[in-house]
Enzyme design. Sequence first.
Site, PDB file in Angstrom:
ATOM      1  N   ASP B 100      15.335  33.525  37.270  1.00 12.06           N
ATOM      2  CA  ASP B 100      14.378  32.569  36.720  1.00 12.06           C
ATOM      3  C   ASP B 100      15.042  31.768  35.602  1.00 12.06           C
ATOM      4  OD1 ASP B 100      12.174  31.103  36.233  1.00 12.06           O
ATOM      5  OD2 ASP B 100      10.833  32.788  35.851  1.00 12.06           O
ATOM      6  N   CYS B 103      13.504  30.133  32.230  1.00  9.60           N
ATOM      7  CA  CYS B 103      12.227  30.762  31.911  1.00  9.60           C
ATOM      8  C   CYS B 103      12.078  30.798  30.388  1.00  9.60           C
ATOM      9  CB  CYS B 103      12.220  32.185  32.464  1.00  9.60           C
ATOM     10  SG  CYS B 103      10.662  33.032  32.199  1.00  9.60           S
ATOM     11  N   ASN B 207       5.001  38.426  35.368  1.00  6.85           N
ATOM     12  CA  ASN B 207       4.665  38.461  33.947  1.00  6.85           C
ATOM     13  C   ASN B 207       4.403  37.072  33.351  1.00  6.85           C
ATOM     14  OD1 ASN B 207       7.231  37.495  33.909  1.00  6.85           O
ATOM     15  ND2 ASN B 207       8.101  39.102  32.623  1.00  6.85           N
ATOM     16  N   PHE B 209       2.273  33.879  32.252  1.00  5.84           N
ATOM     17  CA  PHE B 209       0.876  33.850  31.806  1.00  5.84           C
ATOM     18  C   PHE B 209       0.552  32.622  30.966  1.00  5.84           C
ATOM     19  CE2 PHE B 209       3.188  35.977  28.371  1.00  5.84           C
ATOM     20  CZ  PHE B 209       2.759  35.257  27.276  1.00  5.84           C
ATOM     21  N   HIS B 239       3.915  31.017  29.301  1.00  8.08           N
ATOM     22  CA  HIS B 239       5.168  31.657  29.727  1.00  8.08           C
ATOM     23  C   HIS B 239       5.383  31.368  31.203  1.00  8.08           C
ATOM     24  CE1 HIS B 239       7.434  35.635  30.782  1.00  8.08           C
ATOM     25  NE2 HIS B 239       8.289  34.683  30.499  1.00  8.08           N
ATOM     26  N   PRO B 382       6.172  36.740  22.855  1.00  7.28           N
ATOM     27  CA  PRO B 382       4.933  37.242  23.435  1.00  7.28           C
ATOM     28  C   PRO B 382       4.916  38.767  23.497  1.00  7.28           C
ATOM     29  CG  PRO B 382       6.342  36.312  25.142  1.00  7.28           C
ATOM     30  CD  PRO B 382       7.056  36.114  23.840  1.00  7.28           C
ATOM     31  N   HIS B 407      13.130  38.498  22.900  1.00 10.03           N
ATOM     32  CA  HIS B 407      12.306  37.540  23.653  1.00 10.03           C
ATOM     33  C   HIS B 407      10.918  38.063  23.975  1.00 10.03           C
ATOM     34  CE1 HIS B 407      12.612  39.807  27.335  1.00 10.03           C
ATOM     35  NE2 HIS B 407      12.163  38.835  28.089  1.00 10.03           N
ATOM     36  N   GLY B 408      10.639  39.339  23.730  1.00 12.51           N
ATOM     37  CA  GLY B 408       9.310  39.839  24.081  1.00 12.51           C
ATOM     38  C   GLY B 408       9.228  41.321  23.818  1.00 12.51           C
TER      39      GLY B 408
END
Lengths: 138, 484
Positions: B100, B103, B207, B209, B239, B382, B407-408
């Site tokens: 991805d 992303c 994932n 959203f 995201h 996030p 990143h998360g």
Amino acid sequence: MKRYEQFPHTADIGVRVYGKDPKELFENAAFAMFDIIADLENLSGDTVEDFELEAPDREALLVAWLDELLYNFYTKQLIFYKFQIEELTGTRLKARATGRPVGANRNRLKTEIKAATYSGLKIKASDGACEVEIIFDV
Amino acid sequence: MPVLQGQWERLDQFRWKIPKSSKAGMRVDGVIYASEEMMKDIASDKALEQVANVAFLPGIVKYSLAMPDIHWGYGAPIGGVGAFDIDDGGVIAPGFVGYDIGCGVRLTRTNLHEDDVLPKLADLVNVLYNDIPAGVGSTGDIEVSAKDERKLLVEGAAWVVGRGYGVREDLEYTEDRGAMKGASPDAVSDRAYQRGRNQSGTLGSGNHFIEVQVIDEIYDEAAADVFGIEKGLVTLMIHSGSRGLGYQVCDEYSKEMIRCLAKYNINVPDRQLACAPVNSGEGKAYLGAMKCAANYAWANRQCIMHLARHAFEKVFHAGPKDLGMDLIYDVAHNIAKIEKHEIDKKERTLCVHRKGATRALPPGHPDLPAKYSKIGQPVIIPGDMGRNSYLLVGTKKAEETFYSTCHGAGRRLSRTAAISACRGRSIAAELKSKGILVMSSGRETLAEEAPEAYKDVKQVVGVVDGAGISKKVCRMRPMGVIKG
């Protein structure tokens, strides 16, 4: 014999695929992938696609086969559920997949697989049994 | 199946080292940012081995890095950062960017307060769900002709803004103004175009959203003032990535790079790390195609934000000025970039890979929008859909990570484990009892994405803030979530 099972992988989806020979292993790997993508139970249909692929070795050929099916799923909007490997060497395959248009079956879709990865990919073969672990990026 | 058992040592409170002696072939050490408690989880699967594997790649500078949200991926770990000196045989690896490509996340503020939104939250979540296509292989109403698609890949977010999807000001607050320079549409195959067709403005699945949030804690008032935010204000987070186009680009170049291993005599322990020198024909071609996919991702998030702004306008019967939905920032977390960094007092040109890691520029950096020059680059982190998300800013200290941060939250449970843990439960009902409305197109998405499947993002953010590689500005709590 069990066609495949999922094994725990933290970020993505891992499957352990079984087959009595490499041909069946390739068929079951494709089945495993579509079984994750969609609910295949009682799915029928007779849209047929033929494939001829080449790759430098058998592992790369397996990834090429799965990625080719994914490409066809996304661009032709076909859910495949039956797979027949007609010819298989270490570097080349001929195969046929049977499926059904996504169309009204959109509610069957479960998981977006982005690709089959090469990560840790190794086909293990012994007398009468083949096995491989594949990680799908989801 | 823990690997490299016991082969790491503590560097300081937040950093752990995998010495290059732990696996033959490593060119540099591995360094992981984590707390002692998190290290136990991290060491329980193959994530650390993947940090070690990245250290095999030619031209790697200083160390193979991992952020505290590190988890087991394919090839490189998620949360991995690696920098390669392009003048010293440094490589670029499609598997170290990921499928991805581009992303990332974007965050917008609003003029709305929690009390304004609560009475209409159900409506808002419904309209967002209906207006923004989501789900497996989702396609949308934004049609782009083959000729225009090439322009979109070069101009990125600016191209869709030119077509009315947003305002010029949005570009100012998008990393690289929403387009990396040097994208080459010719390096993108017809098949990749085909797979990305009609997917602009679609969320995708897994994932990805859209989340309506409220700011529930401010840590840095001065930075919050610059962003125009305060406690109780509602924000919107998106995201998503490059959809089918990026996946196909990664797929094709990963295959190509496997052939490069023999050609350039490169030894990698995992073929998913196949790579080529940045300065080789293959390396340049991938970089040109990767930039196209990254630009597609920025255009995609721009379209999604535009659709979301319209959804707010419909639900609140208000215009753009009243809603004040200004973009705070958009930043990618799966990308490779050619950047200048000072290494041992010498400026070097590095190809910095960030896979599940975020660029975090310090105050005063020339690539920042003027408005953020004093506070540093916004970093959007996030969390899972039941807990908080965070907004941070970059720091000077992050030069030790090539200006990179987490990143998360990072996954803790596999999807299968999450699904079995949630069997017989309604995640939507559980979240509703906490005041969070959730809608999802995927049948199993909510269980797969259940809060307990993730690490507590608070710990992840605590490490990067504690280690000083970025600084907390505020915390958001989810109100409404749309999942792919």
